[in-house]
Design a protein around this motif. Structure first.
Motif, PDB file in Angstrom:
ATOM      1  N   ILE A   1       0.943  -1.421   0.049  1.00  0.00           N
ATOM      2  CA  ILE A   1      -0.023  -0.027   0.071  1.00  0.00           C
ATOM      3  C   ILE A   1       0.863   1.134  -0.014  1.00  0.00           C
ATOM      4  O   ILE A   1       1.806   1.205   0.550  1.00  0.00           O
ATOM      5  N   ALA A   2       0.368   2.389  -0.506  1.00  0.00           N
ATOM      6  CA  ALA A   2       1.237   3.742  -0.786  1.00  0.00           C
ATOM      7  C   ALA A   2       0.251   4.773  -0.435  1.00  0.00           C
ATOM      8  O   ALA A   2      -1.121   4.764  -0.932  1.00  0.00           O
ATOM      9  N   VAL A   3       0.589   5.484   0.199  1.00  0.00           N
ATOM     10  CA  VAL A   3      -0.411   6.826   0.625  1.00  0.00           C
ATOM     11  C   VAL A   3       0.518   8.191   0.194  1.00  0.00           C
ATOM     12  O   VAL A   3       1.683   8.070   0.154  1.00  0.00           O
ATOM     13  N   GLY A   4      -0.195   9.233   0.108  1.00  0.00           N
ATOM     14  CA  GLY A   4       0.433  10.557  -0.301  1.00  0.00           C
ATOM     15  C   GLY A   4      -0.607  11.578  -0.517  1.00  0.00           C
ATOM     16  O   GLY A   4      -1.536  11.719   0.153  1.00  0.00           O
TER      17      GLY A   4
ATOM     18  N   ASP B   1      -7.583  13.145  -2.664  1.00  0.00           N
ATOM     19  CA  ASP B   1      -7.799  12.982  -4.137  1.00  0.00           C
ATOM     20  C   ASP B   1      -6.668  12.023  -4.470  1.00  0.00           C
ATOM     21  O   ASP B   1      -5.380  12.734  -4.295  1.00  0.00           O
ATOM     22  N   ARG B   2      -6.883  10.802  -5.070  1.00  0.00           N
ATOM     23  CA  ARG B   2      -5.607   9.998  -5.422  1.00  0.00           C
ATOM     24  C   ARG B   2      -4.676   9.864  -4.493  1.00  0.00           C
ATOM     25  O   ARG B   2      -3.419   9.924  -4.720  1.00  0.00           O
ATOM     26  N   ASN B   3      -5.027   9.619  -3.091  1.00  0.00           N
ATOM     27  CA  ASN B   3      -4.093   9.672  -2.061  1.00  0.00           C
ATOM     28  C   ASN B   3      -3.674   8.366  -1.487  1.00  0.00           C
ATOM     29  O   ASN B   3      -2.880   8.094  -0.443  1.00  0.00           O
ATOM     30  N   ALA B   4      -4.207   7.276  -2.073  1.00  0.00           N
ATOM     31  CA  ALA B   4      -3.945   5.727  -1.406  1.00  0.00           C
ATOM     32  C   ALA B   4      -4.102   4.803  -2.780  1.00  0.00           C
ATOM     33  O   ALA B   4      -5.039   4.760  -3.322  1.00  0.00           O
ATOM     34  N   ILE B   5      -2.982   4.015  -2.924  1.00  0.00           N
ATOM     35  CA  ILE B   5      -3.062   3.115  -3.919  1.00  0.00           C
ATOM     36  C   ILE B   5      -2.518   1.738  -3.524  1.00  0.00           C
ATOM     37  O   ILE B   5      -1.772   1.661  -2.523  1.00  0.00           O
ATOM     38  N   LEU B   6      -2.788   0.682  -4.035  1.00  0.00           N
ATOM     39  CA  LEU B   6      -2.615  -0.713  -3.859  1.00  0.00           C
ATOM     40  C   LEU B   6      -1.960  -1.273  -5.041  1.00  0.00           C
ATOM     41  O   LEU B   6      -1.876  -1.286  -6.190  1.00  0.00           O
ATOM     42  N   SER B   7      -1.071  -2.491  -4.595  1.00  0.00           N
ATOM     43  CA  SER B   7      -0.482  -3.376  -5.503  1.00  0.00           C
ATOM     44  C   SER B   7      -0.409  -4.796  -4.974  1.00  0.00           C
ATOM     45  O   SER B   7      -0.264  -4.907  -3.610  1.00  0.00           O
TER      46      SER B   7
ATOM     47  N   LYS C   1      -7.428   1.296  -6.080  1.00  0.00           N
ATOM     48  CA  LYS C   1      -8.749   0.332  -5.886  1.00  0.00           C
ATOM     49  C   LYS C   1      -9.452   0.873  -4.726  1.00  0.00           C
ATOM     50  O   LYS C   1     -10.661   0.440  -4.412  1.00  0.00           O
ATOM     51  N   SER C   2      -9.273   1.867  -3.976  1.00  0.00           N
ATOM     52  CA  SER C   2      -9.914   2.339  -2.922  1.00  0.00           C
ATOM     53  C   SER C   2     -11.522   2.661  -3.230  1.00  0.00           C
ATOM     54  O   SER C   2     -11.822   3.523  -4.108  1.00  0.00           O
ATOM     55  N   GLU C   3     -12.428   2.254  -2.358  1.00  0.00           N
ATOM     56  CA  GLU C   3     -13.649   2.877  -2.670  1.00  0.00           C
ATOM     57  C   GLU C   3     -13.863   3.966  -1.806  1.00  0.00           C
ATOM     58  O   GLU C   3     -14.983   4.958  -2.180  1.00  0.00           O
TER      59      GLU C   3
ATOM     60  N   TYR D   1      -7.923   4.937   9.225  1.00  0.00           N
ATOM     61  CA  TYR D   1      -7.665   3.455   9.075  1.00  0.00           C
ATOM     62  C   TYR D   1      -8.317   2.684   8.123  1.00  0.00           C
ATOM     63  O   TYR D   1      -9.514   3.257   7.559  1.00  0.00           O
ATOM     64  N   SER D   2      -7.965   1.463   7.652  1.00  0.00           N
ATOM     65  CA  SER D   2      -8.706   0.522   7.032  1.00  0.00           C
ATOM     66  C   SER D   2      -8.586  -0.860   7.569  1.00  0.00           C
ATOM     67  O   SER D   2      -7.512  -1.019   7.791  1.00  0.00           O
ATOM     68  N   LYS D   3      -9.717  -1.430   7.351  1.00  0.00           N
ATOM     69  CA  LYS D   3      -9.663  -2.838   7.952  1.00  0.00           C
ATOM     70  C   LYS D   3     -10.003  -3.783   6.718  1.00  0.00           C
ATOM     71  O   LYS D   3     -10.269  -5.179   7.022  1.00  0.00           O
ATOM     72  N   ASP D   4      -9.761  -3.330   5.520  1.00  0.00           N
ATOM     73  CA  ASP D   4      -9.876  -4.287   4.273  1.00  0.00           C
ATOM     74  C   ASP D   4      -8.867  -4.202   3.323  1.00  0.00           C
ATOM     75  O   ASP D   4      -8.939  -4.150   2.224  1.00  0.00           O
ATOM     76  N   GLY D   5      -7.646  -3.802   3.853  1.00  0.00           N
ATOM     77  CA  GLY D   5      -6.534  -3.934   2.850  1.00  0.00           C
ATOM     78  C   GLY D   5      -6.351  -2.667   1.925  1.00  0.00           C
ATOM     79  O   GLY D   5      -5.740  -2.568   1.100  1.00  0.00           O
ATOM     80  N   GLY D   6      -7.065  -1.493   2.762  1.00  0.00           N
ATOM     81  CA  GLY D   6      -6.872  -0.191   2.000  1.00  0.00           C
ATOM     82  C   GLY D   6      -8.003   0.058   1.046  1.00  0.00           C
ATOM     83  O   GLY D   6      -7.939   1.102   0.270  1.00  0.00           O
TER      84      GLY D   6
END
Length: 341
Positions: free
Chosen positions: A239-242, A252-258, A268-270, A299-304
């Motif tokens: 996970i990456a944040v910014g 806006d576009r501040n969390a991404i996943l791989s 992917k974030s909803e 916080y996220s409890k579902d992997g972001g």
């Protein structure tokens, strides 16, 4: 006797079920810290041993969970901002500066003395440090002459070498020294992120000798935008944040996943963290990702996939201790806190 045995069994069952019964973080417990420095460097080893560093040359250490602290100025450098620190034990730590001079210092006597182990050129800027198994470590620094500074040590930080194989950067691309967490290291795996005009992921599977580069959908295009922090969710997922540090309330576009270290990064974030986030850490005990920034904590409890704000307390950095038993955050005015759950 039978009653006592029954009650003991009941308590044991309740204790075993306790972690799953906790749905969300409660907040942060702020500690009494003998400093008013801006603390971006943070390295918790256990729930008792925590190193921190910041501007004014500041270093701090607690070995009793924050009840008491030792602190000081690294080698008298009271105008230097040590934005990252890596604790290797209760006596040994390595701190790096951001800006000039670009230096790496090490202590082996719990901060009593610090010895300079590396100094970069007058245009060097160091962003973050990460170690694997205490012996092998890497420092990421902003590009010089179009080439990233990837420094490697194989002897617990005694000597450092700028890798000739360091990848190339694009014009206007750099990394951020906001929380010391734009670099991850695990065995031969080295991964770091960039921001600014481009926000990308640089990945090496062989200790920095060969690199793969991946574009990301993180907010980017301005010097203040991009990835500010990385964390592993497990052996595959990251996970990456910014965001934009000049717009702390912009979500806006501040969390991404791989789903793999050398894979595609996706938005992917909803739902997203509620603003610019400079730090993220994963707490496997409750399967929480914790993200912090100047305007609060999510916080996220579902992997972001979904995020929820749980505190208005703002921080620069957040890390789980290496024993995986607690989560810590640091910020302005000497702020250090323990996650409450």
């Amino acid at each position: 006797m039978y009653l006592l045995t029954f009650l003991a069994l009941v308590c044991a069952c309740q204790s075993n079920k306790a972690p799953s019964a906790i749905e969300r973080p409660v907040g942060w417990e702020l500690l009494d810290v003998p400093s008013n420095a801006s603390l971006r460097g943070l390295s918790p080893l256990t729930s008792e041993i925590i190193w921190a560093s910041g501007n004014k040359g500041t270093w701090l250490l607690t070995t009793d969970g924050g009840n008491s602290w030792t602190s000081g100025v690294i080698d008298g450098l009271d105008s230097v901002d040590f934005r990252d620190i890596e604790g290797l034990s209760a006596s040994t730590a390595i701190a790096i500066s951001a800006g000039q001079p670009a230096v790496i210092y090490k202590t082996t006597n719990a901060g009593k003395t610090w010895v300079k182990k590396y100094e970069g050129s007058e245009d060097a800027f160091l962003d973050g440090i990460a170690f694997f198994k205490d012996q092998k470590g890497y420092v990421i620094g902003d590009p010089i002459g179009g080439k990233w500074m990837v420094l490697e040590t194989l002897d617990q930080g005694e000597t450092w070498k700028w890798l000739d194989s360091s990848p190339k950067a694009e014009q206007g691309e750099g990394s951020f020294a906001a929380s010391g967490s734009t670099i991850l290291v695990d065995r031969d795996f080295v991964l770091f992120s960039s921001g600014g005009i481009k926000s990308r992921i640089f990945y090496s599977a062989d200790g920095g000798h060969q690199w793969e580069i991946y574009d990301t959908p993180m907010l980017q295009g301005e010097p203040s935008q991009g990835i500010f922090s990385l964390s592993k969710l497990d052996n595959q997922n990251l996970i990456a944040v910014g965001g934009d540090y000049l717009k702390p309330d912009l979500a806006d576009r501040n969390a991404i996943l791989s789903d793999q270290a050398n894979g595609t990064w996706r938005m992917k974030s909803e739902s997203l963290p509620t603003g610019y986030r400079s730090g993220v850490a994963y707490f496997p005990r409750y399967h929480w990702a914790i993200a912090v920034g100047p305007n609060g904590s999510d916080y996220s409890k579902d992997g972001g996939l979904t995020w929820e704000r749980f505190s208005d307390e703002g921080f620069h950095a957040v890390f789980m201790d290496k024993a995986q038993g607690s989560v810590w955050a640091s910020g302005i005015d000497g702020k250090i806190a323990r996650l409450v759950y």
